[in-house]
Design a protein around this motif. Structure first.
Motif, PDB file in Angstrom:
ATOM      1  N   THR A 453      41.008 -23.691  19.681  1.00  0.00           N
ATOM      2  CA  THR A 453      42.429 -23.652  19.380  1.00  0.00           C
ATOM      3  C   THR A 453      43.192 -24.490  20.398  1.00  0.00           C
ATOM      4  OG1 THR A 453      44.278 -22.148  18.927  1.00  0.00           O
ATOM      5  CG2 THR A 453      42.858 -21.588  20.775  1.00  0.00           C
ATOM      6  N   SER A 454      44.503 -24.462  20.349  1.00  0.00           N
ATOM      7  CA  SER A 454      45.309 -25.234  21.282  1.00  0.00           C
ATOM      8  C   SER A 454      45.542 -24.464  22.578  1.00  0.00           C
ATOM      9  CB  SER A 454      46.657 -25.584  20.650  1.00  0.00           C
ATOM     10  OG  SER A 454      47.396 -24.405  20.369  1.00  0.00           O
ATOM     11  N   ILE A 455      45.867 -25.206  23.624  1.00  0.00           N
ATOM     12  CA  ILE A 455      46.326 -24.588  24.865  1.00  0.00           C
ATOM     13  C   ILE A 455      47.693 -23.950  24.653  1.00  0.00           C
ATOM     14  CG2 ILE A 455      47.115 -25.099  27.216  1.00  0.00           C
ATOM     15  CD1 ILE A 455      44.131 -25.077  27.073  1.00  0.00           C
ATOM     16  N   THR A 456      48.602 -24.677  23.979  1.00  0.00           N
ATOM     17  CA  THR A 456      49.954 -24.154  23.710  1.00  0.00           C
ATOM     18  C   THR A 456      50.495 -24.560  22.353  1.00  0.00           C
ATOM     19  OG1 THR A 456      50.925 -26.104  24.769  1.00  0.00           O
ATOM     20  CG2 THR A 456      50.661 -24.142  26.144  1.00  0.00           C
ATOM     21  N   SER A 457      50.012 -25.655  21.782  1.00  0.00           N
ATOM     22  CA  SER A 457      50.660 -26.258  20.618  1.00  0.00           C
ATOM     23  C   SER A 457      50.767 -25.274  19.463  1.00  0.00           C
ATOM     24  CB  SER A 457      49.886 -27.498  20.168  1.00  0.00           C
ATOM     25  OG  SER A 457      49.815 -28.434  21.214  1.00  0.00           O
ATOM     26  N   GLY A 458      51.974 -25.132  18.940  1.00  0.00           N
ATOM     27  CA  GLY A 458      52.245 -24.186  17.869  1.00  0.00           C
ATOM     28  C   GLY A 458      52.796 -22.859  18.348  1.00  0.00           C
ATOM     29  N   GLY A 459      52.953 -22.705  19.662  1.00  0.00           N
ATOM     30  CA  GLY A 459      53.472 -21.435  20.175  1.00  0.00           C
ATOM     31  C   GLY A 459      52.417 -20.349  20.153  1.00  0.00           C
ATOM     32  N   ASP A 460      52.864 -19.115  20.219  1.00  0.00           N
ATOM     33  CA  ASP A 460      51.936 -17.989  20.381  1.00  0.00           C
ATOM     34  C   ASP A 460      50.912 -17.873  19.264  1.00  0.00           C
ATOM     35  OD1 ASP A 460      52.941 -17.109  22.775  1.00  0.00           O
ATOM     36  OD2 ASP A 460      54.256 -15.596  21.894  1.00  0.00           O
ATOM     37  N   GLY A 461      51.297 -18.224  18.040  1.00  0.00           N
ATOM     38  CA  GLY A 461      50.423 -17.929  16.915  1.00  0.00           C
ATOM     39  C   GLY A 461      50.362 -16.431  16.690  1.00  0.00           C
ATOM     40  N   ALA A 462      49.291 -15.954  16.075  1.00  0.00           N
ATOM     41  CA  ALA A 462      49.154 -14.526  15.790  1.00  0.00           C
ATOM     42  C   ALA A 462      47.696 -14.181  15.612  1.00  0.00           C
ATOM     43  CB  ALA A 462      49.941 -14.150  14.528  1.00  0.00           C
ATOM     44  N   ASP A 463      47.346 -12.972  16.020  1.00  0.00           N
ATOM     45  CA  ASP A 463      45.999 -12.488  15.765  1.00  0.00           C
ATOM     46  C   ASP A 463      45.818 -12.317  14.261  1.00  0.00           C
ATOM     47  OD1 ASP A 463      43.471 -11.692  16.303  1.00  0.00           O
ATOM     48  OD2 ASP A 463      44.001  -9.776  17.198  1.00  0.00           O
ATOM     49  N   SER A 464      44.579 -12.333  13.814  1.00  0.00           N
ATOM     50  CA  SER A 464      44.340 -12.296  12.376  1.00  0.00           C
ATOM     51  C   SER A 464      42.937 -11.766  12.107  1.00  0.00           C
ATOM     52  CB  SER A 464      44.493 -13.693  11.766  1.00  0.00           C
ATOM     53  OG  SER A 464      43.680 -14.629  12.468  1.00  0.00           O
ATOM     54  N   ASP A 465      42.769 -11.237  10.939  1.00  0.00           N
ATOM     55  CA  ASP A 465      41.446 -10.810  10.496  1.00  0.00           C
ATOM     56  C   ASP A 465      40.655 -12.068  10.173  1.00  0.00           C
ATOM     57  OD1 ASP A 465      39.192  -9.878   9.279  1.00  0.00           O
ATOM     58  OD2 ASP A 465      40.214  -8.680   7.761  1.00  0.00           O
ATOM     59  N   PRO A 466      39.620 -12.385  10.945  1.00  0.00           N
ATOM     60  CA  PRO A 466      38.924 -13.657  10.720  1.00  0.00           C
ATOM     61  C   PRO A 466      38.248 -13.756   9.369  1.00  0.00           C
ATOM     62  CG  PRO A 466      37.724 -12.269  12.253  1.00  0.00           C
ATOM     63  CD  PRO A 466      39.051 -11.611  12.039  1.00  0.00           C
ATOM     64  N   ALA A 467      38.032 -12.634   8.720  1.00  0.00           N
ATOM     65  CA  ALA A 467      37.387 -12.676   7.405  1.00  0.00           C
ATOM     66  C   ALA A 467      38.386 -12.816   6.274  1.00  0.00           C
ATOM     67  CB  ALA A 467      36.555 -11.416   7.201  1.00  0.00           C
ATOM     68  N   ALA A 468      39.674 -12.703   6.592  1.00  0.00           N
ATOM     69  CA  ALA A 468      40.682 -12.670   5.535  1.00  0.00           C
ATOM     70  C   ALA A 468      41.191 -14.053   5.142  1.00  0.00           C
ATOM     71  CB  ALA A 468      41.861 -11.804   5.977  1.00  0.00           C
ATOM     72  N   HIS A 469      40.958 -15.069   5.964  1.00  0.00           N
ATOM     73  CA  HIS A 469      41.506 -16.385   5.656  1.00  0.00           C
ATOM     74  C   HIS A 469      40.846 -16.933   4.393  1.00  0.00           C
ATOM     75  CE1 HIS A 469      42.984 -20.445   6.014  1.00  0.00           C
ATOM     76  NE2 HIS A 469      43.668 -20.113   7.102  1.00  0.00           N
ATOM     77  N   PRO A 470      41.638 -17.395   3.447  1.00  0.00           N
ATOM     78  CA  PRO A 470      41.061 -17.875   2.178  1.00  0.00           C
ATOM     79  C   PRO A 470      40.122 -19.061   2.357  1.00  0.00           C
ATOM     80  CG  PRO A 470      43.398 -18.401   2.329  1.00  0.00           C
ATOM     81  CD  PRO A 470      43.110 -17.444   3.431  1.00  0.00           C
ATOM     82  N   PHE A 471      40.315 -19.869   3.409  1.00  0.00           N
ATOM     83  CA  PHE A 471      39.400 -20.982   3.639  1.00  0.00           C
ATOM     84  C   PHE A 471      37.976 -20.470   3.807  1.00  0.00           C
ATOM     85  CE2 PHE A 471      41.922 -24.905   5.206  1.00  0.00           C
ATOM     86  CZ  PHE A 471      42.947 -24.651   4.311  1.00  0.00           C
ATOM     87  N   LEU A 472      37.796 -19.310   4.447  1.00  0.00           N
ATOM     88  CA  LEU A 472      36.459 -18.760   4.650  1.00  0.00           C
ATOM     89  C   LEU A 472      35.870 -18.245   3.344  1.00  0.00           C
ATOM     90  CD1 LEU A 472      37.566 -18.888   7.599  1.00  0.00           C
ATOM     91  CD2 LEU A 472      36.157 -16.877   8.065  1.00  0.00           C
ATOM     92  N   LYS A 473      36.726 -17.806   2.431  1.00  0.00           N
ATOM     93  CA  LYS A 473      36.251 -17.342   1.133  1.00  0.00           C
ATOM     94  C   LYS A 473      35.821 -18.518   0.255  1.00  0.00           C
ATOM     95  CE  LYS A 473      39.577 -13.496   1.288  1.00  0.00           C
ATOM     96  NZ  LYS A 473      40.782 -12.908   0.659  1.00  0.00           N
ATOM     97  N   ILE A 474      36.567 -19.610   0.332  1.00  0.00           N
ATOM     98  CA  ILE A 474      36.268 -20.788  -0.482  1.00  0.00           C
ATOM     99  C   ILE A 474      35.081 -21.556   0.076  1.00  0.00           C
ATOM    100  CG2 ILE A 474      37.221 -22.982  -1.320  1.00  0.00           C
ATOM    101  CD1 ILE A 474      40.015 -21.658  -1.096  1.00  0.00           C
ATOM    102  N   ASN A 475      34.954 -21.554   1.410  1.00  0.00           N
ATOM    103  CA  ASN A 475      33.924 -22.336   2.098  1.00  0.00           C
ATOM    104  C   ASN A 475      33.012 -21.377   2.863  1.00  0.00           C
ATOM    105  OD1 ASN A 475      35.286 -25.287   1.941  1.00  0.00           O
ATOM    106  ND2 ASN A 475      36.868 -23.791   2.472  1.00  0.00           N
ATOM    107  N   PRO A 476      31.932 -20.923   2.279  1.00  0.00           N
ATOM    108  CA  PRO A 476      31.101 -19.902   2.926  1.00  0.00           C
ATOM    109  C   PRO A 476      30.434 -20.354   4.218  1.00  0.00           C
ATOM    110  CG  PRO A 476      30.083 -20.705   0.898  1.00  0.00           C
ATOM    111  CD  PRO A 476      31.472 -21.239   0.917  1.00  0.00           C
ATOM    112  N   HIS A 477      30.388 -21.650   4.450  1.00  0.00           N
ATOM    113  CA  HIS A 477      29.816 -22.130   5.719  1.00  0.00           C
ATOM    114  C   HIS A 477      30.783 -21.947   6.880  1.00  0.00           C
ATOM    115  CE1 HIS A 477      31.905 -25.489   3.752  1.00  0.00           C
ATOM    116  NE2 HIS A 477      32.260 -25.842   4.971  1.00  0.00           N
ATOM    117  N   LEU A 478      32.083 -21.712   6.593  1.00  0.00           N
ATOM    118  CA  LEU A 478      33.048 -21.406   7.652  1.00  0.00           C
ATOM    119  C   LEU A 478      32.866 -19.947   8.054  1.00  0.00           C
ATOM    120  CD1 LEU A 478      36.275 -23.204   6.342  1.00  0.00           C
ATOM    121  CD2 LEU A 478      34.522 -24.093   7.890  1.00  0.00           C
ATOM    122  N   ARG A 479      32.676 -19.694   9.336  1.00  0.00           N
ATOM    123  CA  ARG A 479      32.258 -18.380   9.786  1.00  0.00           C
ATOM    124  C   ARG A 479      33.322 -17.615  10.571  1.00  0.00           C
ATOM    125  NH1 ARG A 479      26.815 -18.104  10.587  1.00  0.00           N
ATOM    126  NH2 ARG A 479      27.267 -15.911  10.992  1.00  0.00           N
TER     127      ARG A 479
END
Length: 560
Positions: A453-479
């Motif tokens: 991730t970035s050192i600062t770029s984008g500000g704080d961001g937010a914690d997230s359920d790593p399994a919930a991102h749709p990119f991981l559902k569409i691309n099973p190789h993304l872990r």
């Protein structure tokens, strides 16, 4: 190491104090430090080491030492408030932090024409050893830095603690992640691009407002780039990371201009004319070299710089540091996330023909346990469309599919033992298996990608359920995915590579703690990722798939 002094205490002392002890032990300058003109002596009545020290590009017998003199880092002319005269700068290298056992010393010249930067390339040192270094001008002594040589080419060494980082936007937060990385005591740090950002104050804002401001207009001139680098280098957390270990650096886009490609500037560039953009590149590269611990082989020539290179860490690892900007074809289909047939054109390359050949030849000649690609933009496929269309980022390797296939096939056919791609750019943590055919989830896994991730770029961001991102559902190789700020710390051994994804609670507040979010292991001769730890996420609010896709696309398509 003195008896009874632990590595932790020794390195912690460096990070927290800067260690300017033992000043009296530095030698007199001799003839090189003859009485200076009055204007020079008056100018250096203040400390000129306001930008810290750094080292880089380690080899078995040496490394590069760097500093740059600046009395006023924010001076508009980019010269750091220094008079336009050269200064002799003494340097020392020792085997102990008190500089009682000095093994090398000499005098270099800080040239006014090079913004008073100093690059010292050392040879003849012992392989696989730690060294301390410092500089002196007159009565002023720099903080000390800790660096090391790489192991003997026939040795694996004792393992390697390597951290990698990217994307440090000064305005978006405090550089606490750099200090936390320094406190983890890495042996080597890789910076994978966007070390500094080109925007003027207020042009690139985050929710809640920026924490601090850029000085000066958008960087276009040499003076502007020098001033911007000096502003970043003035940050004490960044200085701590530079002083903690040698660095390997490569640039991405913001060191010049957002989303540039070879001689093609950004669509709404401040320098749209090709000649003007090449002049801008020349200014950016000169300032980049002046402010980085790079060897003479990377000295720029006008708008061109040799930044791709190979650094060997004994028999343990080869680091193939890549340049995905200077030789790429322009982004296809107008850039952004697109369903774009041109992305698969076999004539297109993100590295250029010469660099592709150099990299594949390096795979064929490799005898390392690990071959690591240090590079800038997402390597694995990321389709954001669950339907029949393939919608991917044209600024990443997805926009250069044939080029990615040639590189992947190159390491597979060469019999590379363990291939690992390290990536920055996207302001989020990701981890991925690398496939022979991304459109076939059952195809062979041939490597792994770790994205910091970035050192600062984008500000704080937010914690997230790593399994919930749709990119991981569409691309099973993304872990794995996480949208907080931080860095990745790896430990490379003969039998495995461990990757710790570290995150900070905030970059808007100073001195935030860092914690382990996830850990993955790559085992020798077992391509792909095995997750061994995942910290439960803090569910602040639930986001829909559409929200997550929109945020990712907006963050990566164009900034601001």
């Amino acid at each position: 190491m003195p008896e009874g002094v632990s590595a932790f205490n020794r390195r912690s002392f460096l990070v927290t104090t800067g260690l300017a002890a033992g000043v009296a032990a530095l030698p007199a300058s001799g003839a090189a430090a003859a009485p200076a003109p009055d204007r020079r002596r008056a100018a250096l009545a203040a400390d000129p080491f306001t930008l810290g020290v750094a080292s880089g590009d380690p080899e078995p017998d040496g490394f590069v030492l760097w500093t740059r003199l600046a009395l006023n880092p924010l001076a508009e002319d980019g010269l750091g408030g220094m008079p336009f005269v050269d200064f002799p700068v003494q340097w020392q290298v020792a085997t102990d932090e008190r500089f009682r056992r000095v093994v090398r010393q000499g005098t270099a010249r800080a040239r006014a024409a090079a913004a008073h930067s100093v690059h010292v390339e050392l040879e003849g040192l012992r392989p696989g050893h730690e060294y301390w270094y410092r500089f002196r001008v007159g009565r002023h002594v720099s903080p000390a830095g800790l660096t090391r040589t790489s192991p003997h080419p026939a040795s694996y060494g004792g393992g390697l603690a390597m951290g990698f980082v990217s994307c440090s936007q000064f305005e978006h937060g405090w550089f606490t992640a750099y200090r936390r990385l320094a406190e983890d005591h890495p042996d080597l740090i890789l910076h994978l691009g966007d070390y500094q950002y080109e925007y003027r104050k207020g042009a690139y804002n985050v929710p809640g407002g920026n924490v601090r401001d850029h000085e000066g207009p958008e960087t276009v001139t040499l003076a502007g780039y020098r001033q911007r680098h000096a502003q970043y280098k003035s940050d004490p957390d960044l200085q701590a990371a530079h002083a903690a270990a040698p660095w390997l650096v490569v640039f991405d886009d913001h060191e010049v201009e957002n989303n540039w490609a070879d001689d093609v500037p950004e669509a709404n560039s401040d320098t749209p004319d090709p000649a003007a953009f090449r002049a801008r590149r020349a200014a950016a590269f000169q300032a980049y070299y002046e402010n980085m611990p790079l060897r003479r082989r990377s000295l720029p020539h006008g708008p061109d710089i040799q930044i791709y290179r190979r650094v060997r860490w004994g028999r343990l690892a080869n680091f193939h540091m890549l340049d995905t900007r200077q030789f790429r074809d322009d982004q296809a289909c107008g850039d952004g996330y697109k369903d774009c047939a041109a992305a698969s054109d076999p004539a297109r390359s993100i590295l250029g023909t010469d660099q592709e050949r150099w990299l594949i030849k390096g795979f064929r000649r490799s005898h390392a346990r690990w071959d690591v690609l240090g590079q800038q933009v997402f390597f694995a496929q990321r389709d954001n469309n669950a339907g029949p269309l393939k919608v991917t980022s044209m600024d990443s390797w997805d926009g250069y599919v044939a080029s990615r296939d040639r590189i992947t096939r190159g390491w597979v056919e060469a019999g590379v033992r363990n291939a690992v791609v390290l990536t920055g750019d996207v302001h989020a943590h990701w981890a991925s298996d690398l496939k022979e055919n991304y459109d076939d989830p059952t195809s062979r896994t041939v490597g792994a990608e770790l994205v910091c991730t970035s050192i600062t770029s984008g500000g704080d961001g937010a914690d997230s359920d790593p399994a919930a991102h749709p990119f991981l559902k569409i691309n099973p190789h993304l872990r794995f995915y996480n949208n907080q700020r931080g860095y990745v710390l790896t430990r490379i051994r003969r039998e495995e590579m461990t990757a710790d994804f570290k995150t900070l609670t905030s970059v808007r507040a100073k001195d935030a703690p860092a914690s382990l979010k996830a850990r993955f292991v790559i085992e020798d001769r077992e391509p792909g990722l095995r997750q061994t730890y995942l910290r439960p996420y803090d569910a602040v609010r639930t986001k829909t798939d559409r929200d997550l896709v929109r945020e990712t696309v907006e963050r990566e398509t164009r900034r601001p």
